[in-house]
Design a protein around this motif. Sequence first.
Motif, short mmCIF file in Angstrom:
data_model
loop_
_atom_site.label_atom_id
_atom_site.label_comp_id
_atom_site.label_asym_id
_atom_site.label_seq_id
_atom_site.Cartn_x
_atom_site.Cartn_y
_atom_site.Cartn_z
N GLU A 5 0.86 -1.18 0.00
CA GLU A 5 0.00 0.00 0.00
C GLU A 5 0.89 1.23 0.00
O GLU A 5 1.91 1.26 0.68
N MET A 9 -1.15 9.24 0.68
CA MET A 9 -2.48 9.07 0.10
C MET A 9 -3.09 10.43 -0.22
O MET A 9 -2.82 11.41 0.48
N GLN A 13 -8.31 9.04 -0.92
CA GLN A 13 -7.80 7.75 -0.44
C GLN A 13 -7.78 7.70 1.09
O GLN A 13 -8.13 6.69 1.68
N TYR A 17 -9.70 5.17 3.42
CA TYR A 17 -8.93 4.39 4.39
C TYR A 17 -9.59 4.44 5.77
O TYR A 17 -9.62 3.45 6.49
N ARG A 45 0.14 7.79 5.80
CA ARG A 45 -0.64 6.71 6.39
C ARG A 45 -0.29 6.50 7.87
O ARG A 45 -1.16 6.29 8.71
#
Length: 101
Positions: A5, A9, A13, A17, A45
């Motif tokens: 992954e 992002m 996204q 998520y 992330r």
Amino acid sequence: MDTPEPRLMSGRQAAAYCGVTLATWSKWVADGAMPKPVIGRRWDRKAIDLALDKASGIQVQQVAEDECPLEKWMGEDAKRTALAEREWEQRYDARKGRRPR
């Protein structure tokens, strides 16, 4: 082999998520519940995971600033940049026949 992954992002996204709409994600970011983007309009992330851990009451281990690899690198990078700028100014001054600053 599966591709990992992506660490960064987009807002869309990041919202997906977290399982929310883009509007809700934007509100969370504006309210400070979620981190701001780190590069352009990209979210990290790991920063999102830390914010979710904090919101969930999961104990987050704190790292002292002087032990944080990122903080250490940023400090060293600032020193390298300042040194490079100083060296460039000295070479420029020498070419122009100016006295050192």
